[in-house]
Design a protein around this motif. Structure first.
Motif, PDB file in Angstrom:
ATOM      1  N   HIS A 188       0.841  -1.213   0.000  1.00  0.00           N
ATOM      2  CA  HIS A 188       0.000   0.000   0.000  1.00  0.00           C
ATOM      3  C   HIS A 188       0.875   1.262   0.000  1.00  0.00           C
ATOM      4  N   ASP A 190       1.328   3.532  -2.100  1.00  0.00           N
ATOM      5  CA  ASP A 190       0.698   4.730  -2.632  1.00  0.00           C
ATOM      6  C   ASP A 190      -0.178   5.445  -1.620  1.00  0.00           C
ATOM      7  N   GLN A 191      -0.470   4.788  -0.490  1.00  0.00           N
ATOM      8  CA  GLN A 191      -1.319   5.383   0.543  1.00  0.00           C
ATOM      9  C   GLN A 191      -0.507   5.927   1.729  1.00  0.00           C
ATOM     10  N   ASP A 193       2.236   8.412   3.616  1.00  0.00           N
ATOM     11  CA  ASP A 193       2.808   9.749   3.488  1.00  0.00           C
ATOM     12  C   ASP A 193       4.330   9.675   3.609  1.00  0.00           C
ATOM     13  N   MET A 215      -4.494   8.468   6.157  1.00  0.00           N
ATOM     14  CA  MET A 215      -3.993   7.099   6.305  1.00  0.00           C
ATOM     15  C   MET A 215      -4.834   6.263   7.260  1.00  0.00           C
ATOM     16  N   GLU A 217      -7.639   4.612   7.018  1.00  0.00           N
ATOM     17  CA  GLU A 217      -8.148   3.319   6.543  1.00  0.00           C
ATOM     18  C   GLU A 217      -7.048   2.286   6.395  1.00  0.00           C
ATOM     19  N   VAL A 218      -5.907   2.674   5.793  1.00  0.00           N
ATOM     20  CA  VAL A 218      -4.831   1.712   5.586  1.00  0.00           C
ATOM     21  C   VAL A 218      -4.258   1.224   6.917  1.00  0.00           C
TER      22      VAL A 218
END
Length: 426
Positions: A188, A190-191, A193, A215, A217-218
């Motif tokens: 993940h 791409d999710q 920072d 962030m 949800e991830v």
């Protein structure tokens, strides 16, 4: 004309009108710590930089970004303490306090971190630290939580804070979990920072503590550490929660609670509030059994917590019920050469006879009227009036500044008796 020198950004003054709130909270804290048998230890503000690198962890935000570090004249790297646990443990190891001994200790004072100043977060901040050494079971973890709970009740803020708990297990259990966590986040990327991408290679557990709402949800879908705990870690945590249940201490399980310092293992906890905006953590701590060996000692057990005073006082101040002590009980007004001399002598007699009485003597001269104004402005409850005539008769005037009462003329012994009756019991 030279410009006035200002305080360093993020390092604030505590002014006289603010000091009573600090003193009120500090008095209650000392009483609560004493009730549980904890002893004070006083520690240096400056330590060797290596102490914090070895204890906190070189890839933590504190060591990488926030420490005030400098070289002294001998070329040694020194650091203003960013937290107190490492220094307390260093002192105990240096003075042989941990060999087959149990200790319950506390310390208090300023800490230093170069952060962005905001409400509840300063570059110089005051912190209470409490540490317990030599006890392996969860009962000492429970005692610390009970002690904090009692402190909240004494300060009147129990309904403004809530307890969150987690277990970080052992170093080996975290290593196994770390592999799974890194694998998950790599799927993940791409999710994540910028901070989280950096932490992925250095300290991936800290990603779980992110404050970035994008962030949420991830992080929520990441695997949980609790599933990787062995029997010993799980039993320790289950005994802790079961005891808290028996004692009626409410708590929330927070699987994302990891703390910002590398040395924690097994129990970690935070007391958080919704009253202070983003700065929601008021008190935090946990077990750090492995740190003693990291600093060169023999394997032992340790648990503790730290509490930021500025955030605590911000909560207490919201109540608007703090009993603020009057800065001065009695103000002595002196007019005349004989009164100037006799006033100082009589003031010393009063202080000897009535310990704890707050008596301020007018200095710098002035008329009766101007001195009465000073007495009223400073908040004194009574004024002692002493002129040359009163001195010749061995008398003083007593005037209430807060109530409609006639001024009295009393002998000096009668005046002392009057204040003993009206003020000593406070």
């Amino acid at each position: 004309m030279a410009n006035n020198i200002q305080a360093i950004r993020g390092m604030h003054d505590v002014l006289p009108e603010q000091a009573p709130l600090w003193q009120y909270a500090e008095h209650i804290i000392r009483d609560v710590l004493g009730a549980y048998g904890y002893s004070e230890i006083r520690l240096p503000i400056v330590e060797k930089t290596e102490l914090f690198k070895r204890s906190i962890g070189e890839v933590t935000d504190i060591v990488e970004k926030e420490m005030y570090t400098f070289e002294d004249r001998n070329g040694d790297s020194l650091t203003l303490r960013p937290e107190g646990t490492a220094g307390c443990l260093r002192a105990c190891l240096e003075h042989g306090l941990l060999h087959n001994q149990v200790h319950r200790l506390w310390y208090y004072g300023p800490m230093y971190r170069h952060e962005r100043p905001q409400k509840g977060r300063y570059r110089q901040f005051f912190q209470l630290g409490v540490e317990a050494y030599g006890m392996a079971g969860p009962d000492i973890d429970v005692e610390l939580i009970l002690m904090i709970d009692r402190l909240w009740k004494k300060l009147g803020i129990r309904d403004k804070v809530r307890l969150q708990l987690n277990s970080l297990g052992t170093i080996a259990e975290r290593a196994l979990y770390r592999e799974t966590l890194v694998s998950y986040f790599q799927g993940h990327l791409d999710q994540l920072d910028e901070d989280s991408l950096r932490r992925l290679a250095t300290n991936p557990l800290r990603i779980l503590d992110t404050k970035n709402p994008a962030m949420k949800e991830v992080v929520a879908n990441a695997p949980e550490l609790m599933a990787y705990l062995g029997d010993d870690s799980r039993n320790h945590f289950n005994m802790l929660t079961a005891t808290l249940d028996d004692l009626g201490i409410s708590y929330e399980l927070n699987s994302r609670l990891v703390r910002g310092l590398d040395y924690y293992g097994k129990t970690v906890f935070e007391w958080v509030t919704d009253e202070l905006g983003a700065q929601g953590t008021v008190c935090a701590g946990g077990r750090y059994d492995s740190l003693i060996e990291q600093l060169g000692g023999k394997a032992n057990h340790a648990v503790g917590f730290a509490m930021g005073m500025e955030r605590l006082l911000a909560l207490v101040e919201m109540l608007d019920t703090v009993p603020v002590a009057r800065p001065v009980d009695v103000y002595m007004i002196r007019v005349g050469e004989k009164a100037e001399k006799e006033g100082l002598r009589f003031a010393e007699t009063i202080r000897e006879e009535i310990p704890g009485l707050k008596l301020q003597v007018n200095c710098g001269g002035g008329s009766f009227k101007s001195q009465f104004k000073k007495a009223d402005k400073i908040g004194a409850e009574y004024a002692i009036i002493l002129g040359d005539d009163e001195v010749s008769r061995g008398e003083v005037g007593i005037k209430s500044l807060r109530h409609e009462q006639e001024q009295q003329t009393l002998s000096q012994p009668q005046a002392i008796a009057f204040f003993k009756e009206h003020l000593q019991s406070r």
